[in-house]
Design an enzyme around this catalytic site. Structure first.
Site, PDB file in Angstrom:
ATOM      1  N   ARG A 150     -45.905  43.771-121.571  1.00  0.00           N
ATOM      2  CA  ARG A 150     -47.312  42.874-122.039  1.00  0.00           C
ATOM      3  C   ARG A 150     -47.761  42.000-121.220  1.00  0.00           C
ATOM      4  NH1 ARG A 150     -44.517  39.730-127.139  1.00  0.00           N
ATOM      5  NH2 ARG A 150     -45.895  38.002-126.269  1.00  0.00           N
TER       6      ARG A 150
ATOM      7  N   LYS B 221     -36.763  37.824-132.102  1.00  0.00           N
ATOM      8  CA  LYS B 221     -37.515  37.701-133.113  1.00  0.00           C
ATOM      9  C   LYS B 221     -37.734  39.098-133.687  1.00  0.00           C
ATOM     10  CE  LYS B 221     -40.117  34.488-132.009  1.00  0.00           C
ATOM     11  NZ  LYS B 221     -39.958  34.274-130.599  1.00  0.00           N
TER      12      LYS B 221
ATOM     13  N   ARG C 249     -45.881  28.009-135.620  1.00  0.00           N
ATOM     14  CA  ARG C 249     -45.375  27.473-134.110  1.00  0.00           C
ATOM     15  C   ARG C 249     -45.742  26.092-134.296  1.00  0.00           C
ATOM     16  NH1 ARG C 249     -45.691  33.208-131.614  1.00  0.00           N
ATOM     17  NH2 ARG C 249     -44.955  33.005-129.819  1.00  0.00           N
TER      18      ARG C 249
ATOM     19  N   ARG D  78     -38.738  43.287-119.900  1.00  0.00           N
ATOM     20  CA  ARG D  78     -39.263  43.890-121.231  1.00  0.00           C
ATOM     21  C   ARG D  78     -40.197  45.066-121.054  1.00  0.00           C
ATOM     22  NH1 ARG D  78     -40.156  39.876-126.473  1.00  0.00           N
ATOM     23  NH2 ARG D  78     -41.896  39.444-125.198  1.00  0.00           N
TER      24      ARG D  78
ATOM     25  N   ARG E 164     -45.422  29.499-121.956  1.00  0.00           N
ATOM     26  CA  ARG E 164     -44.932  29.903-123.341  1.00  0.00           C
ATOM     27  C   ARG E 164     -43.838  28.943-123.693  1.00  0.00           C
ATOM     28  NH1 ARG E 164     -44.707  36.217-122.663  1.00  0.00           N
ATOM     29  NH2 ARG E 164     -43.726  36.318-124.650  1.00  0.00           N
TER      30      ARG E 164
HETATM   31  P1  AMP Z   1     -45.774  36.531-129.702  1.00  0.00           P
HETATM   32  O1  AMP Z   1     -45.773  38.047-129.717  1.00  0.00           O
HETATM   33  O2  AMP Z   1     -45.183  35.829-131.050  1.00  0.00           O
HETATM   34  O3  AMP Z   1     -44.806  36.262-128.524  1.00  0.00           O
HETATM   35  O4  AMP Z   1     -47.182  35.843-129.412  1.00  0.00           O
HETATM   36  C1  AMP Z   1     -47.894  36.127-128.197  1.00  0.00           C
HETATM   37  C2  AMP Z   1     -48.756  35.113-127.915  1.00  0.00           C
HETATM   38  O5  AMP Z   1     -49.764  35.090-129.260  1.00  0.00           O
HETATM   39  C3  AMP Z   1     -48.617  33.692-127.922  1.00  0.00           C
HETATM   40  O6  AMP Z   1     -47.994  33.340-126.767  1.00  0.00           O
HETATM   41  C4  AMP Z   1     -49.683  32.816-128.308  1.00  0.00           C
HETATM   42  O7  AMP Z   1     -50.757  32.921-127.369  1.00  0.00           O
HETATM   43  C5  AMP Z   1     -50.334  33.810-129.221  1.00  0.00           C
HETATM   44  N1  AMP Z   1     -49.523  33.266-130.590  1.00  0.00           N
HETATM   45  C6  AMP Z   1     -48.750  34.010-131.518  1.00  0.00           C
HETATM   46  N2  AMP Z   1     -48.465  33.670-132.647  1.00  0.00           N
HETATM   47  C7  AMP Z   1     -48.866  32.151-132.562  1.00  0.00           C
HETATM   48  C8  AMP Z   1     -49.030  31.033-133.538  1.00  0.00           C
HETATM   49  N3  AMP Z   1     -48.355  31.221-134.664  1.00  0.00           N
HETATM   50  N4  AMP Z   1     -49.796  30.171-133.169  1.00  0.00           N
HETATM   51  C9  AMP Z   1     -50.386  30.228-132.100  1.00  0.00           C
HETATM   52  N5  AMP Z   1     -50.317  30.929-130.853  1.00  0.00           N
HETATM   53  C10 AMP Z   1     -49.673  32.130-131.482  1.00  0.00           C
END
Ligand code: AMP
Length: 215
Positions: free
Chosen positions: A161, A13, A87, A126, A172
């Protein structure tokens, strides 16, 4: 044009959102990036969410909806790319509400489909340029030998990360299947869903997304 990129962690994404920002004057709204920024800058909210994120669980709807509300500037640029948001179903409802308050619509929801084996491989390999966020992969796009990022041309650290490890990734994925995957049906029922194969090359996936945006 406002779109959602929907897909499990590692579906690509962020990579696709960066391309759309560079080529279509769109604005990326990534709640993951916003939360990492809050965490790194040591704000109260950042401290509260750090452990939740490290475990690979979802942060509360209230926090992420608040972040989107802050960043959503009505009528800006070539439209918004929602990356990693919504989400959950309450987040999806809130987004619909926020957009309609802006007089905006949601134009497409693109589900990037990638099988679970590939996700684990992608995520555990990654790393990211700490300066510009360009994503590298040990197998398919290794960090340049001279340590200079191919995107920003600078020699900064390349970081992994904290939640890109196998245990957090399992959480996740579980969060995705339990709380986010119902959005596929939600947007299908609203006649907004397009599905693409996220497993092809970055260029192939760019082409699939362009075909949806330009139709
Ligand atoms: P991402 O970078 O999108 O993979 O997000 C990393 C982490 O941030 C996720 O595993 C969640 O802990 C938190 N996170 C990001 N976006 C959301 C969301 N829309 N709702 C809840 N938690 C989020």
């Amino acid at each position: 044009m406002n779109i959602i990129l929907l897909g499990p962690p590692g579906a690509g994404k962020g990579t696709q959102a960066h391309h759309l920002v560079a080529t279509r004057d769109m604005i990326q709204l990534s709640t993951g990036d916003m939360l990492r920024e809050a965490k790194d800058s040591g704000t109260e909210m950042g401290k509260r969410v750090a452990e939740v994120m490290a475990r690979g669980e979802l942060v509360t709807d209230e926090i992420v909806i608040g972040l989107i509300r802050e960043k959503l500037e009505c009528g800006k640029g070539g439209g918004f790319i929602f990356d990693g948001f919504p989400r959950t179903l309450p987040q999806a409802d809130a987004l619909g509400q926020l957009l309609s308050e802006c007089g905006e619509t949601l134009d497409a929801v693109i589900e990037m489909q990638v099988d679970d084996e590939a996700l684990v491989d992608r995520i555990t390999a990654r790393s990211t340029c700490s300066n510009c966020g360009e994503v590298y992969n040990d197998n398919t796009k290794p960090i340049p030998a001279d340590g200079v990022c191919t995107k920003c041309g600078e020699a900064h650290e390349f970081t992994r990360r904290a939640d890109d490890n196998e245990e957090a990734l399992r959480n996740r994925l579980m969060e995705y299947y339990k709380k986010t995957s119902p959005l596929v049906g939600y947007y299908y029922a609203k006649d907004m869903l397009s599905r693409i194969n996220g497993l092809g090359s970055v260029k192939d996936v760019q082409g699939s997304i362009a075909a949806i945006l330009d139709r």
